[in-house]
Design a protein around this motif. Structure first.
Motif, PDB file in Angstrom:
ATOM      1  N   GLU A  70      -8.178   6.321   2.161  1.00  0.00           N
ATOM      2  CA  GLU A  70      -8.272   5.040   1.525  1.00  0.00           C
ATOM      3  C   GLU A  70      -7.668   5.082   0.377  1.00  0.00           C
ATOM      4  O   GLU A  70      -7.356   3.545  -0.290  1.00  0.00           O
TER       5      GLU A  70
ATOM      6  N   ASP B 237      -7.594  10.275  -2.266  1.00  0.00           N
ATOM      7  CA  ASP B 237      -8.018  10.878  -0.946  1.00  0.00           C
ATOM      8  C   ASP B 237      -7.181  12.053  -0.838  1.00  0.00           C
ATOM      9  O   ASP B 237      -7.691  13.146  -0.031  1.00  0.00           O
TER      10      ASP B 237
ATOM     11  N   LEU C 189      -8.761  10.257   7.402  1.00  0.00           N
ATOM     12  CA  LEU C 189      -8.723   9.032   7.142  1.00  0.00           C
ATOM     13  C   LEU C 189      -8.590   8.792   5.706  1.00  0.00           C
ATOM     14  O   LEU C 189      -9.468   9.688   4.873  1.00  0.00           O
TER      15      LEU C 189
ATOM     16  N   HIS D 226      -5.146   4.432  13.646  1.00  0.00           N
ATOM     17  CA  HIS D 226      -6.504   4.517  14.617  1.00  0.00           C
ATOM     18  C   HIS D 226      -6.336   5.866  15.276  1.00  0.00           C
ATOM     19  O   HIS D 226      -7.214   6.619  15.629  1.00  0.00           O
TER      20      HIS D 226
ATOM     21  N   GLU E  69     -24.852  11.456  -3.300  1.00  0.00           N
ATOM     22  CA  GLU E  69     -23.702  12.263  -2.543  1.00  0.00           C
ATOM     23  C   GLU E  69     -22.454  11.426  -2.620  1.00  0.00           C
ATOM     24  O   GLU E  69     -21.290  11.666  -2.627  1.00  0.00           O
ATOM     25  N   LEU E  70     -22.859  10.184  -2.107  1.00  0.00           N
ATOM     26  CA  LEU E  70     -21.485   9.131  -2.283  1.00  0.00           C
ATOM     27  C   LEU E  70     -20.984   9.115  -3.748  1.00  0.00           C
ATOM     28  O   LEU E  70     -19.622   8.895  -3.816  1.00  0.00           O
ATOM     29  N   ASP E  71     -21.572   9.454  -4.632  1.00  0.00           N
ATOM     30  CA  ASP E  71     -20.924   9.218  -5.897  1.00  0.00           C
ATOM     31  C   ASP E  71     -20.365  10.810  -6.261  1.00  0.00           C
ATOM     32  O   ASP E  71     -19.734  11.057  -7.463  1.00  0.00           O
TER      33      ASP E  71
ATOM     34  N   PHE F  42       0.633   4.005  -2.794  1.00  0.00           N
ATOM     35  CA  PHE F  42       0.372   5.129  -2.658  1.00  0.00           C
ATOM     36  C   PHE F  42       1.540   6.134  -3.135  1.00  0.00           C
ATOM     37  O   PHE F  42       1.229   7.367  -3.910  1.00  0.00           O
TER      38      PHE F  42
ATOM     39  N   GLN G 242     -17.043   9.050 -12.672  1.00  0.00           N
ATOM     40  CA  GLN G 242     -18.068   8.168 -12.533  1.00  0.00           C
ATOM     41  C   GLN G 242     -18.963   8.111 -13.922  1.00  0.00           C
ATOM     42  O   GLN G 242     -18.990   9.226 -14.454  1.00  0.00           O
TER      43      GLN G 242
ATOM     44  N   ASP H 125       0.868  -1.126  -0.112  1.00  0.00           N
ATOM     45  CA  ASP H 125       0.013  -0.083   0.119  1.00  0.00           C
ATOM     46  C   ASP H 125       0.839   1.306  -0.015  1.00  0.00           C
ATOM     47  O   ASP H 125       0.690   2.082  -0.772  1.00  0.00           O
TER      48      ASP H 125
ATOM     49  N   VAL I  27      -3.842   5.707   7.305  1.00  0.00           N
ATOM     50  CA  VAL I  27      -4.673   4.530   6.447  1.00  0.00           C
ATOM     51  C   VAL I  27      -5.087   3.664   7.610  1.00  0.00           C
ATOM     52  O   VAL I  27      -4.582   3.106   8.399  1.00  0.00           O
ATOM     53  N   PRO I  28      -6.540   3.498   7.604  1.00  0.00           N
ATOM     54  CA  PRO I  28      -7.104   2.619   8.657  1.00  0.00           C
ATOM     55  C   PRO I  28      -6.919   1.326   8.273  1.00  0.00           C
ATOM     56  O   PRO I  28      -6.446   0.950   7.374  1.00  0.00           O
ATOM     57  N   GLY I  29      -7.206   0.272   9.343  1.00  0.00           N
ATOM     58  CA  GLY I  29      -7.104  -1.271   8.899  1.00  0.00           C
ATOM     59  C   GLY I  29      -8.137  -1.875  10.004  1.00  0.00           C
ATOM     60  O   GLY I  29      -8.557  -1.253  10.803  1.00  0.00           O
TER      61      GLY I  29
ATOM     62  N   LYS J 117      -8.528   9.422  15.324  1.00  0.00           N
ATOM     63  CA  LYS J 117      -9.076   9.957  16.639  1.00  0.00           C
ATOM     64  C   LYS J 117      -8.794  11.335  16.980  1.00  0.00           C
ATOM     65  O   LYS J 117      -9.535  12.085  17.440  1.00  0.00           O
ATOM     66  N   GLN J 118      -7.566  11.517  16.685  1.00  0.00           N
ATOM     67  CA  GLN J 118      -6.970  12.802  17.185  1.00  0.00           C
ATOM     68  C   GLN J 118      -7.234  14.073  16.097  1.00  0.00           C
ATOM     69  O   GLN J 118      -6.624  15.082  16.445  1.00  0.00           O
TER      70      GLN J 118
END
Lengths: 376, 376
Positions: free
Chosen positions: B293, B297, B291, B282, B359-361, B149, B316, B145, B269-271, B286-287
């Protein structure tokens, strides 16, 4: 009051209740008369009996033409009778907007249902609750996580609300039932039906030890538009909504969105950026939902204490050596880095690294302007 | 100017450069005289030559006692000579606070180094850059990853800055070198050393096609306190810092924290919540870290355009059927849900679900107060 008087009084109350329930049902069961129209009528006339006793023209003036036509038609007598018979069975109840037991959090939402059919422990609806929702096709790990979160949160005093769907919903209900605060299913059908059928045992267990709730008339089949509508009750009953595995464009995101609109906290469990079932959760976190890694995270955000067993696990061992010296130097007032370095005899780099460790362990907070304050 | 004149002029410039570099080194190589003290002296006297020509008492008045003692001692002549010989080799350069090429972003940080030794393409330090950091022991997925990236972001115009460590650092450098904008290693040793030794080939490639940077004198071995100190340069050179897999209490979190203190964007990058290597990411989210992906992004947050190939992938397809009708009904002005339902002839529930999809698109934005606005 002697025994016979008590029985007579109880009969009178029952007759009155039945009469009251009948009026509510005669209004609530009018097809095409929605909660918004019903609430308008009740606000104007008072009780359902008053609405039904009022002149038809006076009532219809308050309604849109289609709702007025529906009102003229009225409820089917058979539907009202079916509901009254259903209500006589043990464990069945009807909650109306006027009931003292009507859940307060739901009452504060923009579109509270006028009638709620309840099967099981009606008092549970007034209990502090958390919604847990997610995909119907979770990974085994996701389902296990949902159940584990639900179990701990139920033990911590939160009743787990979900939608009786396959997957995450079911895992949430099971975890809630396993814990101390049980679980509530908000369903999209009449309460005389179970959808999906393979959840018959789960529904039975919820009726015995939790509750099932619906705003839809008995006999209502599972039709698609009722499910998103049901979600507003699901999130409305709860203080927050936890999403565990959800794809983009999924119903769980609609529930989470409704929870946000109702001013609830939304929590999402992150996952791999390569898992389609984490994309919904990641999207929510980007929109401001709180990333949670544990039930403890949820409880902290809701400012609820963790159950005793969990507190013991979460408690950190005291920091040792240099960290203890730094913590001692910190004291309990806000201190900047330079002062702290002078007090502790450390370089800024060494102190920064140690402060980060202490912050991660929850010993101190970082304040705006680069100051630090001891928390415990 | 004839050819001989040009050569003479070049010699004069070289002699002058060497003289200037020598003054900088004679100041910068004084052991125990830190960048803050050095900057104070330069601010007061002007150039390094002016500092060295000033009366010793006047200089020492401006310093703490220990720094004043260090100044009296001065730099070792051998260290200065070693650096001057190193500088004569092709691809080696020295950047001082006074150089026009000194990286502007780094100059704006609270503690910019006075001298930077550079090996490779010195102009690269002025290029838009992103730091990528993380654990030295990543999962194979995490390393892949980081490299992916880095490759995309390098192609999108961001030079990848990292610390030449094993794991995520190396993956970031390799992805950066694979892309169009190359990579910079900020190291914690003198530039005549490679740490870790197994990165000799990577360091060589960076010297050829990217750059290696250090504030530490030639010969400085890998000693622990220098690594956190080095991180401020790493984050200081970059517009943002991306963390890919990091344990709690790891050096990557210190770098990310320093990036935040420098006003940089921090991306994580979350996991899985069960992976210790995701806990650092993570915690950062939180701080307040963002995030992410995908490289897309990161680019969106930095308001940078995606490379052409990526734009094509991300584009799209046009929404179809009912969604197109709703989008048409929306127009380009903010509209509330009721108005939209009237226009499109939809129920609020149906419209809500469709709005979420749109909205998601990325077709519309949700505005405060429950209104929607078309984006494209």
């Amino acid at each position: 009051m002697n025994a016979q008087d008590r029985v007579d009084a109880q009969d009178r109350v029952d007759a009155q209740d039945r009469g009251s329930a009948e009026s509510w049902l005669r209004l609530g069961l009018i097809p095409g008369l929605g909660p918004a129209s019903l609430r308008r009528l009740l606000q104007h006339f008072g009780s359902p009996a008053d609405v039904l006793a009022a002149a038809s023209a006076a009532v219809e003036r308050l309604l849109e033409p289609s709702a007025a036509a529906a009102f003229r038609q009225g409820a089917a007598a058979a539907a009202v009778e079916t509901a009254l018979i259903w209500l006589e069975q043990p464990g069945h109840s009807l909650l109306t907007l006027a009931d003292a037991d009507y859940p307060k959090l739901l009452l504060e939402t923009p579109d509270p249902p006028v009638l709620l059919y309840v099967c099981g422990h009606v008092k549970l609806l007034g209990h502090a609750a958390l919604a847990i929702v997610g995909t119907r096709s979770p990974t085994p790990r996701g389902a296990a996580d949902a159940q584990a979160f639900a179990r701990v949160l139920s033990d911590a005093g939160l009743t787990i609300v979900s939608g009786l769907a396959l997957g995450i919903d079911a895992a949430g209900h099971r975890g809630g039932l396993d814990g101390a605060s049980s679980s509530i299913a908000v369903v999209g059908t009449g309460l005389d039906r179970v959808y999906p059928a393979r959840h018959r045992d789960l529904a039975h267990e919820l009726a015995e030890r939790g509750a099932l709730v619906s705003e839809f008339a008995l006999g209502t089949p599972p039709i698609p538009p009722n499910f998103p509508r049901r979600n507003r009750i699901l999130s409305g009953l709860a203080r927050g909504c936890l999403v565990v595995e959800a794809a983009l464009r999924s119903g769980s995101l609609i529930t989470a969105r409704q929870a946000l609109e109702q001013g609830r906290d939304v929590f999402a469990v992150p996952g791999s950026i390569h898992s389609p079932l984490s994309k919904g959760c990641h999207w929510l976190i980007k929109q401001g939902a709180k990333l949670v890694e544990s039930a403890q995270d949820v409880l902290e955000e809701l400012r609820l204490p963790a159950p005793a067993g969990m507190r013991a696990t979460a408690a950190q061992s005291a920091p040792l050596g240099e960290l203890a010296v730094l913590l001692e130097a910190l004291g309990y007032d806000p201190v900047d880095l330079d002062t702290l370095c002078l007090r502790a005899g450390l370089t800024p780099d060494a102190a920064s690294a140690m402060l980060l460790t202490l912050e991660l362990d929850g010993y101190l907070d970082r304040l705006p302007g680069g100051r630090y304050q001891r928390r415990r």
